[in-house]
Design an enzyme around this catalytic site. Structure first.
Site, PDB file in Angstrom:
ATOM      1  N   GLY A  46       1.917   8.840   1.185  1.00 22.16           N
ATOM      2  CA  GLY A  46       3.263   8.770   0.623  1.00 22.16           C
ATOM      3  C   GLY A  46       3.905   7.436   0.947  1.00 22.16           C
ATOM      4  N   ARG A  47       4.591   7.388   2.085  1.00 22.57           N
ATOM      5  CA  ARG A  47       5.220   6.163   2.550  1.00 22.57           C
ATOM      6  C   ARG A  47       5.222   6.137   4.076  1.00 22.57           C
ATOM      7  NH1 ARG A  47       4.458   4.266  -1.621  1.00 22.57           N
ATOM      8  NH2 ARG A  47       5.864   3.206  -3.088  1.00 22.57           N
ATOM      9  N   GLU A  54       4.268  -3.162   7.064  1.00 19.45           N
ATOM     10  CA  GLU A  54       3.163  -3.628   6.225  1.00 19.45           C
ATOM     11  C   GLU A  54       3.413  -5.068   5.803  1.00 19.45           C
ATOM     12  OE1 GLU A  54       2.867  -0.921   2.939  1.00 19.45           O
ATOM     13  OE2 GLU A  54       2.292   0.777   4.188  1.00 19.45           O
ATOM     14  N   HIS A  88      -2.792   0.325   2.375  1.00 23.57           N
ATOM     15  CA  HIS A  88      -1.949   0.637   1.213  1.00 23.57           C
ATOM     16  C   HIS A  88      -2.664   0.268  -0.098  1.00 23.57           C
ATOM     17  CE1 HIS A  88       2.539   1.246   0.055  1.00 23.57           C
ATOM     18  NE2 HIS A  88       1.737   1.746  -0.858  1.00 23.57           N
TER      19      HIS A  88
END
Length: 323
Positions: free
Chosen positions: A234-235, A264, A286
């Site tokens: 998700g995040r 990130e 990611h």
């Protein structure tokens, strides 16, 4: 009218992706990446901006009187000051749903790896080939578990969460959702407390909001089965990384796989790197969204949005002239 189109960050699209044609009079400028303090300079005189990740705030937009459209090569619109664009008449488009299959498949790939240990055994065979480990008749170095019959708990009921559920059911898993908004009823929807307790795989596919920040922290991890695995595509920020590191190092959870982090791109000194090398931990940078198929659809749809905008404006001008 000749349009000036500026792609602010083409590094967000892989090198094998084909840029579709734009069959109208235009000039094209492309940059690998654009820092916030470069946005105004690079977009000066541009009528259309294309971006994968560069933010557009009021302080930028107020200095760009020629800008007519922003084509976002991503799902959301949170990187754009939408209220200002609406007031100024700047068209903003995005590409919802482009990553549904690719993120769902990446999530399941992580799940299979943590249960089946394919890469772990492959690395073991490499050690055998190099003479670092003696060949044996039977190997039990890494525990292998079946997924059929396990409980898949999903936090997030959007297109990705639903696709994950379809794939999970296809291999015989029992699926439950945590419905954060209380809009759904039925046997597959349950409380967060119940989801934590029954899930063999807890899958995070929801967006990061103030409600979901640190949704899974120390208290939640303590409620999970000791052999359950946690997957977050998700995040970053939905799972408290410090709490996860603690339970992983203590062996109080079966494993974890992350494609997203708070900070990130991930740096070598990130505390999460303590877990690298553990057979029950996976970290990918990611990349769940970035299959070639998904990226090609993303850029094709983003350019199509530009084409539709330009031709709709042209049609409107012709109609006005005719009147």
């Amino acid at each position: 009218m000749k349009h000036r189109i500026v792609f602010l960050d083409d590094e967000g699209i892989g090198p094998d992706i084909v840029l579709p044609e734009m069959p109208f009079d235009h000039s094209w400028v492309s940059y690998r990446y654009t820092q916030p303090d470069q946005v105004v300079e690079r977009l000066r005189g541009a009528t259309v901006a294309l971006t994968c990740s560069v933010a557009f705030r009021e302080e930028h937009l107020a200095q760009l009187p020629d800008l007519q459209m922003i084509s976002l090569a991503l799902t959301g619109t949170d990187i754009v000051d939408m209220e200002y664009c609406k007031a100024r008449g700047i068209k903003v488009t995005n590409v919802p749903g482009y990553a549904t299959n690719t993120v769902a498949e990446h999530s399941l790939a992580m799940m299979f790896e943590l249960f089946r240990k394919v890469s772990s055994y492959n690395r073991l065979m490499q050690q055998v080939q190099r003479g670092e480990t003696e060949p044996r008749n039977i190997y039990f170095d890494f525990p292998i578990r079946d997924l059929c019959g396990r409980v898949l708990g999903i936090v997030g009921h959007g297109s990705i969460g639903k696709r994950v559920a379809e794939l999970g059911r296809a291999i015989g898993m029992k699926v439950f959702f945590y419905d954060r908004d209380g809009r759904y009823v039925g046997p597959e929807f349950t409380s967060m407390e119940k989801l934590l307790q029954v899930s063999d795989v807890l899958m995070i596919t929801c967006p990061l909001t103030e409600e979901t920040r640190d949704l899974v922290g120390a208290a939640e991890l303590a409620q999970m089965k000791r052999d359950a695995i946690l997957i977050n595509t998700g995040r970053g920020g939905i799972v408290n990384e410090g709490a996860l590191i603690e339970v992983m190092l203590a062996g109080r959870i079966g494993g974890a796989a992350l494609d997203v982090l708070v900070d990130e791109p991930v740096q070598p000194d990130n505390p999460i790197m303590q877990l690298i090398g553990m057979h029950n931990f996976i970290l990918t940078p990611h990349v769940a969204w970035s299959s070639k198929d998904a990226m090609q659809y993303l850029i094709s749809r983003s350019v199509e949005n530009i084409n539709e905008f330009v031709f709709s404006r042209a049609d409107a001008r012709l109609s006005s002239t005719a009147d």
